[in-house]
Design a protein around this motif. Structure first.
Motif, PDB file in Angstrom:
ATOM      1  N   LEU A   1      -1.449  -1.825  -7.202  1.00 51.83           N
ATOM      2  CA  LEU A   1      -2.622  -1.718  -6.081  1.00 51.83           C
ATOM      3  C   LEU A   1      -2.096  -1.414  -4.923  1.00 51.83           C
ATOM      4  CD1 LEU A   1      -4.546  -3.551  -3.606  1.00 51.83           C
ATOM      5  CD2 LEU A   1      -2.680  -5.069  -3.737  1.00 51.83           C
ATOM      6  N   VAL A   2      -0.290  -1.327  -4.851  1.00 54.10           N
ATOM      7  CA  VAL A   2       0.568  -0.640  -3.909  1.00 54.10           C
ATOM      8  C   VAL A   2       0.257   0.405  -3.712  1.00 54.10           C
ATOM      9  CG1 VAL A   2       3.004  -0.337  -3.516  1.00 54.10           C
ATOM     10  CG2 VAL A   2       2.463  -3.030  -4.777  1.00 54.10           C
ATOM     11  N   SER A   3       0.205   1.459  -5.261  1.00 52.98           N
ATOM     12  CA  SER A   3      -0.244   2.879  -5.040  1.00 52.98           C
ATOM     13  C   SER A   3      -1.086   3.140  -4.382  1.00 52.98           C
ATOM     14  CB  SER A   3       0.024   2.870  -5.860  1.00 52.98           C
ATOM     15  OG  SER A   3      -0.949   3.096  -7.406  1.00 52.98           O
ATOM     16  N   GLN A   4      -2.285   2.483  -4.624  1.00 50.22           N
ATOM     17  CA  GLN A   4      -3.617   2.451  -3.793  1.00 50.22           C
ATOM     18  C   GLN A   4      -3.938   2.684  -2.775  1.00 50.22           C
ATOM     19  OE1 GLN A   4      -6.092   3.796  -6.319  1.00 50.22           O
ATOM     20  NE2 GLN A   4      -5.372   3.450  -7.672  1.00 50.22           N
ATOM     21  N   LEU A   5      -2.795   1.349  -2.109  1.00 49.79           N
ATOM     22  CA  LEU A   5      -3.292   1.112  -0.251  1.00 49.79           C
ATOM     23  C   LEU A   5      -2.137   1.512   0.034  1.00 49.79           C
ATOM     24  CD1 LEU A   5      -4.725  -2.465  -0.649  1.00 49.79           C
ATOM     25  CD2 LEU A   5      -5.760  -0.465  -0.788  1.00 49.79           C
ATOM     26  N   GLY A   6      -1.239   2.147  -0.711  1.00 50.01           N
ATOM     27  CA  GLY A   6      -0.202   2.865   0.043  1.00 50.01           C
ATOM     28  C   GLY A   6      -0.087   4.252   0.820  1.00 50.01           C
ATOM     29  N   MET A   7      -0.825   4.223   1.175  1.00 48.75           N
ATOM     30  CA  MET A   7      -0.946   5.665   1.636  1.00 48.75           C
ATOM     31  C   MET A   7      -1.824   4.827   3.497  1.00 48.75           C
ATOM     32  SD  MET A   7      -3.560   9.102   1.340  1.00 48.75           S
ATOM     33  CE  MET A   7      -4.926   7.482   1.290  1.00 48.75           C
ATOM     34  N   LEU A   8      -2.735   4.301   2.414  1.00 48.43           N
ATOM     35  CA  LEU A   8      -3.545   3.672   3.706  1.00 48.43           C
ATOM     36  C   LEU A   8      -2.116   2.900   4.663  1.00 48.43           C
ATOM     37  CD1 LEU A   8      -6.672   3.209   4.939  1.00 48.43           C
ATOM     38  CD2 LEU A   8      -6.741   0.796   3.860  1.00 48.43           C
ATOM     39  N   TYR A   9      -1.839   1.933   4.211  1.00 44.54           N
ATOM     40  CA  TYR A   9      -0.676   1.171   5.228  1.00 44.54           C
ATOM     41  C   TYR A   9       0.367   1.747   6.263  1.00 44.54           C
ATOM     42  CZ  TYR A   9       2.757  -1.566   6.178  1.00 44.54           C
ATOM     43  OH  TYR A   9       4.597  -2.211   5.986  1.00 44.54           O
ATOM     44  N   HIS A  10       0.868   3.580   4.931  1.00 42.37           N
ATOM     45  CA  HIS A  10       1.259   4.132   5.750  1.00 42.37           C
ATOM     46  C   HIS A  10       0.947   5.286   7.488  1.00 42.37           C
ATOM     47  CE1 HIS A  10       5.421   3.701   3.923  1.00 42.37           C
ATOM     48  NE2 HIS A  10       4.529   3.695   2.475  1.00 42.37           N
ATOM     49  N   MET A  11      -0.167   5.090   6.688  1.00 43.79           N
ATOM     50  CA  MET A  11      -0.608   5.762   7.740  1.00 43.79           C
ATOM     51  C   MET A  11      -1.335   4.527   9.328  1.00 43.79           C
ATOM     52  SD  MET A  11      -4.839   8.268   7.093  1.00 43.79           S
ATOM     53  CE  MET A  11      -5.604   6.486   6.587  1.00 43.79           C
ATOM     54  N   ILE A  12      -1.243   3.860   9.335  1.00 42.06           N
ATOM     55  CA  ILE A  12      -1.521   2.677  10.002  1.00 42.06           C
ATOM     56  C   ILE A  12      -0.609   2.037  10.758  1.00 42.06           C
ATOM     57  CG2 ILE A  12      -2.739   0.360  10.291  1.00 42.06           C
ATOM     58  CD1 ILE A  12      -4.610  -0.206   7.624  1.00 42.06           C
TER      59      ILE A  12
ATOM     60  N   TYR B   1       1.011   3.117  19.720  1.00 42.54           N
ATOM     61  CA  TYR B   1      -0.102   2.261  20.224  1.00 42.54           C
ATOM     62  C   TYR B   1       0.852   1.340  20.590  1.00 42.54           C
ATOM     63  CZ  TYR B   1      -4.085   3.498  17.842  1.00 42.54           C
ATOM     64  OH  TYR B   1      -5.297   4.943  17.684  1.00 42.54           O
ATOM     65  N   HIS B   2       1.990   1.110  20.578  1.00 46.12           N
ATOM     66  CA  HIS B   2       2.686   0.255  21.278  1.00 46.12           C
ATOM     67  C   HIS B   2       3.583   0.387  22.309  1.00 46.12           C
ATOM     68  CE1 HIS B   2       2.425  -3.695  18.455  1.00 46.12           C
ATOM     69  NE2 HIS B   2       3.115  -2.707  18.001  1.00 46.12           N
ATOM     70  N   GLN B   3       3.338   1.889  21.756  1.00 41.38           N
ATOM     71  CA  GLN B   3       4.266   2.865  23.208  1.00 41.38           C
ATOM     72  C   GLN B   3       3.573   3.252  24.165  1.00 41.38           C
ATOM     73  OE1 GLN B   3       6.387   6.559  21.290  1.00 41.38           O
ATOM     74  NE2 GLN B   3       7.807   4.784  19.775  1.00 41.38           N
ATOM     75  N   LEU B   4       2.448   3.335  24.424  1.00 38.90           N
ATOM     76  CA  LEU B   4       1.057   3.896  24.834  1.00 38.90           C
ATOM     77  C   LEU B   4       0.980   2.245  25.790  1.00 38.90           C
ATOM     78  CD1 LEU B   4      -1.122   5.858  22.673  1.00 38.90           C
ATOM     79  CD2 LEU B   4       0.671   7.151  24.621  1.00 38.90           C
TER      80      LEU B   4
END
Length: 671
Positions: free
Chosen positions: A541-552, A559-562
């Protein structure tokens, strides 16, 4: 000397993320561009992350190709000042990394400073497909979809542009002496860099050429100059000979592969007695090693001397089938006895050094990736322990196998023919589309509940078909749905085997424009809500959802800076609006609206007159509270003419008004 072909791959193949090892004599770093748009530089010895760079336009202009700059001395190169400051310690350290983007710009990133060195823009009008550094001069060459090649002077920043071919330029390679440049689209051309004229042409590939490497370091007049080329959807590597008589229309040697080449590392041959050594990583994740003496044509295609494949252990049981792990890149070491491999995921690859063993034709290396792979998260993450299940006792239910029924129930309002057809044979896509069109047209007597059930059923089936066939037309029609109840019902009816392909498709679409990502977020939220229990059982699961986590995570940080900037701007705007609404003070009228003047008598008769005036003033103050101003003024004038003989009447009035009889003034009057 090693020449990389993996860093100059085409941008059209979105499955292959660009990556490259730093040049010889020492492979110090490994640079990879993941699908989240970030560039990461890893240490080849320890496997730790050295640098991470997120270009500002990574979401709209992803990185398409990567190329390391050569290890230069202190005399040349844009990193001249940095080399002087570190001359004693890091003389041969690789520093500059060239990144070609989809926006047509070339970014030069310094791995030593950890910051952007410079940006080369204004040259290409299309995607940059390939980048190559000049081995001696401070020059950089880039090829693009706009069919042009640009020679960038890194000292002045001025580009020299010329048209290469009718088609896009997909690969570049420079000869070791820096005199010739190979460029390829459908046709391979050799350019003289001094005159920018075509020296030779080579034709033979039916698809776009993705790999070009010089195999020998010899002058072209000696009939000993060879180069290697590979093309998309082609399972052969072709070797071409540059002949002095010009009779070089066909390739002289070919190497057989299991799939199209993605990354090629080559050690050149300096003489006829020295063999050329190749390490080729294919699209299927396998590595093939070749060794051949280039001394003329060879009719038979050559097989690899050794093939290497990585896999992860399926479980503790010995009979379990290993799960293949794709190889990302491979590099031949300078000692010619070892090999550096990068495998796993582009977000966090595993880098390993292994000895070359050509005694076995095929080698399968089993590694435990679950212990080596871990996401670097700033906050604490709760660890979930996956239970160990015995495959012999457990039973897996997959749609299509006996014992499994899809959770799709027909409503009572549907006809018996529909029920019989769904139980015996599944409806075709064409029939389901016709039913959806009937539902849209709004026929009489059609139950709304039955229509919604049929529509969600059809959407689920169409979604599975689109994911299996990777039909973008079907996926675009379904994933553009805005109705939240329809999305939830469609996701709930998906089989478990279609969950991961849907997550990968949503992750790929989430990297696009933010306006298009709004619909993707609704689908992703429904998938994570409905199928959390299934996703938590996956071991990778780490490798499957890792890209999604880093992108979000990268987008949330922005968004915090904005939000802070929005708060400051909102405060300023409210202050400006408040100040503009306040009425401005005009010119003041200096003339008084009402003036009161007390007339003073010139004749001071006696002390009684003084006491009279004081009593009059006290009476005037009492009348001012009860009467209007005009009456007070008249009363004041009448009191001015009162004679001294009327003092008794004034005393009575003062008593009525509450004045004390014991005032000193009144006592003097009585006396």
């Amino acid at each position: 000397m090693a020449v990389h072909g993996g860093g100059s791959g085409p941008a059209s193949s979105w499955l292959a993320s660009p990556c490259a090892f730093s040049p010889l004599p020492r492979r110090q770093c490994f640079a990879s561009c993941a699908r989240d748009g970030r560039v990461r530089v890893w240490d080849s010895d320890t496997g730790n992350l050295r640098r991470e760079y997120a270009p500002s336009a990574r979401l709209s202009a992803a990185c398409c190709c990567v190329a390391w700059g050569p290890c230069r001395t202190n005399k040349e190169g844009p990193q001249r000042k940095k080399r002087k400051s570190e001359a004693g310690q890091h003389v041969e350290q690789s520093d500059l990394l060239a990144l070609g983007t989809a926006a047509g710009t070339v970014l030069i990133y310094s791995t030593v400073k950890g910051d952007l060195h410079c940006t080369l823009d204004g040259g290409h009008s299309g995607v940059v497909n390939c980048i190559q550094w000049h081995p001696e001069h401070s020059l950089l060459y880039s090829g693009s979809e706009d069919t042009h090649i640009i020679e960038w002077d890194l000292q002045t920043g001025k580009p020299h542009k010329w048209k290469a071919d009718r088609a896009a330029v997909t690969s570049l390679c420079i000869s070791p002496d820096g005199m010739f440049l190979l460029s390829a689209g459908m046709t391979i051309k050799m350019w003289n860099l001094e005159t920018k004229e075509v020296y030779r042409k080579f034709t033979g590939h039916s698809t776009m050429v993705t790999t070009l490497c010089f195999a020998t370091n010899r002058p072209p007049d000696s009939n000993g100059l060879y180069f290697v080329s590979g093309a998309a959807h082609d399972r052969l590597l072709s070797v071409w000979q540059v002949r002095s008589d010009g009779k070089d229309k066909m390739s002289v040697v070919s190497f057989t592969l299991t799939d199209e080449p993605q990354h090629v590392d080559l050690q050149m041959s300096n003489s006829k007695e020295e063999a050329v050594r190749l390490a080729v990583v294919c699209k299927d994740g396998q590595l093939h090693l070749f060794e051949h003496f280039l001394n003329g044509p060879c009719k038979k295609p050559l097989s690899p001397a050794c093939s290497v494949q990585m896999s992860s252990a399926g479980g503790k049981v010995e009979e379990d089938t290993p799960v293949p792990v794709p190889l990302l890149a491979a590099s031949l070491c300078a000692d010619k006895q070892n090999l550096i491999l990068a495998y796993g995921n582009h977000l966090q690859p595993v880098i390993e050094k292994m000895p070359i063993n050509t005694s076995e034709r095929h080698t399968c290396l089993i590694r435990d990736l679950h212990t080596s792979l871990s996401l670097s998260v700033d906050t604490a993450v709760s660890k979930i322990k996956t239970p160990i299940v015995n495959d012999q006792k457990s039973k897996v239910l997959i749609p299509g196998l006996p014992g499994h029924q899809a959770p799709i129930k027909a409503t009572p309002s549907q006809s018996e023919k529909r029920k019989q057809g769904s139980s015996s044979t599944e409806m075709s896509i064409e029939e389901r589309l016709e039913q959806i069109e009937l539902n849209v047209s709004g026929s009489k007597g059609w139950n709304k509940n039955a229509a919604s059930s049929l529509q969600t059923d059809s959407f689920a089936v169409l979604l599975v078909q689109g994911l299996e066939s990777k039909d973008q037309m079907i996926l675009n029609k379904i994933l553009q749905t805005k109705k939240e109840p329809l999305i939830k019902k469609t996701v709930a009816r998906l089989p478990p085997s279609a969950v991961l392909p849907l997550v990968e498709e949503l992750s790929r679409r989430l990297q696009g424009h933010p306006y298009g990502a709004i619909l993707v977020v609704q689908w992703l939220k429904a998938v994570l809500t409905q199928h959390t229990s299934y996703l938590s059982t996956l071991p990778d699961l780490v490798s499957q959802l890792g890209m999604l986590y880093h992108m979000i995570e990268s987008r949330v940080k922005l968004y915090h800076q904005l939000t802070r900037l929005h708060g400051k701007l909102y405060l300023l705007m409210t202050q400006v609006a408040t100040s503009s609404n306040v009425p401005k003070a005009g010119e003041l009228d200096h003339k008084a609206k009402l003036v009161y003047e007390e007339e003073s008598s010139d004749e001071d008769e006696d002390s009684g007159a003084e006491g009279l005036h004081e009593n009059d003033s006290d009476g005037w103050e009492e009348e001012e509270e009860n009467e209007r101003e005009m009456e007070v003024a008249e009363d004041g004038e009448s009191h001015a003419d009162i004679d001294v003989d009327d003092e008794d009447d004034m005393k009575d009035e003062s008593k009525v008004n509450g004045d004390s009889d014991l005032e000193p003034e009144n006592e003097s009057e009585e006396e």
